[in-house]
Design a protein around this motif. Structure first.
Motif, PDB file in Angstrom:
ATOM      1  N   MET A 102      56.137  36.620  -1.098  1.00 21.54           N
ATOM      2  CA  MET A 102      57.369  35.833  -1.005  1.00 21.54           C
ATOM      3  C   MET A 102      58.171  36.225   0.227  1.00 21.54           C
ATOM      4  O   MET A 102      58.672  35.381   0.967  1.00 21.54           O
ATOM      5  N   PHE A 106      59.109  33.771   3.333  1.00 26.86           N
ATOM      6  CA  PHE A 106      60.516  33.504   3.610  1.00 26.86           C
ATOM      7  C   PHE A 106      60.906  33.986   5.007  1.00 26.86           C
ATOM      8  O   PHE A 106      61.789  33.399   5.643  1.00 26.86           O
ATOM      9  N   ALA A 140      59.365  20.735  -1.830  1.00 22.78           N
ATOM     10  CA  ALA A 140      60.706  21.302  -1.980  1.00 22.78           C
ATOM     11  C   ALA A 140      61.573  20.464  -2.909  1.00 22.78           C
ATOM     12  O   ALA A 140      62.672  20.881  -3.282  1.00 22.78           O
ATOM     13  N   MET A 142      62.822  19.335  -6.149  1.00 21.10           N
ATOM     14  CA  MET A 142      62.806  19.727  -7.559  1.00 21.10           C
ATOM     15  C   MET A 142      62.517  18.514  -8.442  1.00 21.10           C
ATOM     16  O   MET A 142      61.843  18.619  -9.472  1.00 21.10           O
ATOM     17  N   VAL A 158      53.891  29.103  -5.395  1.00 23.32           N
ATOM     18  CA  VAL A 158      55.293  29.484  -5.632  1.00 23.32           C
ATOM     19  C   VAL A 158      56.037  29.717  -4.319  1.00 23.32           C
ATOM     20  O   VAL A 158      57.121  29.176  -4.094  1.00 23.32           O
ATOM     21  N   ALA A 159      55.456  30.517  -3.436  1.00 20.88           N
ATOM     22  CA  ALA A 159      56.177  30.965  -2.236  1.00 20.88           C
ATOM     23  C   ALA A 159      56.532  29.821  -1.290  1.00 20.88           C
ATOM     24  O   ALA A 159      57.682  29.704  -0.843  1.00 20.88           O
ATOM     25  N   ALA A 162      59.147  27.264  -2.754  1.00 22.06           N
ATOM     26  CA  ALA A 162      60.440  27.941  -2.894  1.00 22.06           C
ATOM     27  C   ALA A 162      61.111  28.097  -1.535  1.00 22.06           C
ATOM     28  O   ALA A 162      62.326  27.910  -1.397  1.00 22.06           O
ATOM     29  N   SER A 163      60.312  28.423  -0.518  1.00 21.46           N
ATOM     30  CA  SER A 163      60.892  28.593   0.818  1.00 21.46           C
ATOM     31  C   SER A 163      61.427  27.289   1.360  1.00 21.46           C
ATOM     32  O   SER A 163      62.491  27.249   1.996  1.00 21.46           O
ATOM     33  N   THR A 165      62.452  24.691  -0.437  1.00 18.57           N
ATOM     34  CA  THR A 165      63.653  24.328  -1.196  1.00 18.57           C
ATOM     35  C   THR A 165      64.867  25.051  -0.630  1.00 18.57           C
ATOM     36  O   THR A 165      65.958  24.480  -0.518  1.00 18.57           O
ATOM     37  N   ALA A 166      64.673  26.305  -0.236  1.00 23.05           N
ATOM     38  CA  ALA A 166      65.757  27.053   0.418  1.00 23.05           C
ATOM     39  C   ALA A 166      66.153  26.395   1.734  1.00 23.05           C
ATOM     40  O   ALA A 166      67.341  26.304   2.070  1.00 23.05           O
TER      41      ALA A 166
END
Length: 235
Positions: A102, A106, A140, A142, A158-159, A162-163, A165-166
């Motif tokens: 992760m 990131f 990204a 949701m 996952v990684a 999630a990145s 979406t950030a």
């Protein structure tokens, strides 16, 4: 003339975006971690090259000085990104994702966007029509990832999502902070590039379309949005 910097632009979506924007009359900087590859890519396109590793403060600071010395910046495209995969190009799922994985993802996909954007903000704020395009992903969303009837629902990683979406949230917050700029995130689609081991189902020409379009958004155009080639997409 519009001056544009694209990170991770010596190949893939970044290279195709650079090609299209050079053709549109932009002065384009090919940002590349590998200076030699960046130089060769720039030569092929009639662009300029700048060594730029989005994970390295000193590299980014040096790139700012180079671009500033040549006159400034109007458009920043945060394209550099990674999707770490396992053996046989398999996506690393929830059972195997680690904090280190992760963190590594990131570092490029999220912290790199912030590092580069923060460093180039002074140049962008001098532009008459500053634009930032953050290359995100449909993964990204949701809304899509939680909808069983969408292809993104079955993606096990996952990684990477999630990145991205950030990155979407970062885009919204920057857009609110700098209303004089046009700052948007885009979903190129599942494009065949080195990032995914060329498993994507569309070409870089197709994928670059929305990046190129949003790089040329007018001062009265949208900001703080999330778009693919068909238009706005759900968060």
């Amino acid at each position: 003339m519009t001056t544009t910097l694209i990170t991770g632009a010596n190949k893939g979506l970044g290279f195709e975006t650079a090609r299209r924007l050079v053709a549109a009359g932009h002065t384009v900087y090919i940002g590349s971690r590998d200076a030699d590859r960046g130089h060769l890519a720039a030569e092929r396109l009639g662009a300029r090259s700048v060594q730029l590793d989005v994970t390295d403060d000193a590299s980014v600071a040096a790139a700012v000085k180079s671009v500033e010395a040549d006159g400034g910046l109007d458009v920043l495209i945060n394209n550099a990104g990674i999707e770490e995969r396992g053996a046989n190009n398999t996506v690393i799922g929830a059972a195997d994702v680690t904090a280190d994985l992760m963190r590594s993802t990131f570092e490029t996909n999220v912290f790199g966007v912030v590092r580069v954007t923060h460093a180039f903000l002074p140049l962008l704020r001098r532009s008459a029509a500053p634009v930032v395009v953050n290359v995100s992903s449909g993964l990204a969303s949701m809304a899509r990832v939680t909808a069983p009837d969408t292809p993104t629902y079955t993606y096990p990683g996952v990684a990477y999502p999630a990145s991205k979406t950030a990155v979407n949230l970062i885009t919204v917050q920057y857009a609110k902070a700098f209303p004089e700029m046009r700052i948007n995130c885009v979903e190129p689609g599942y494009t065949a590039t080195d990032l995914n081991g060329h498993t994507g189902i569309q070409t870089v020409e197709q994928g670059a379309e929305i990046i190129v379009r949003m790089a040329q958004v007018r001062p009265d155009g949208p900001t703080g949005g999330y778009f693919d080639a068909a238009g706005p997409i759900p968060w």
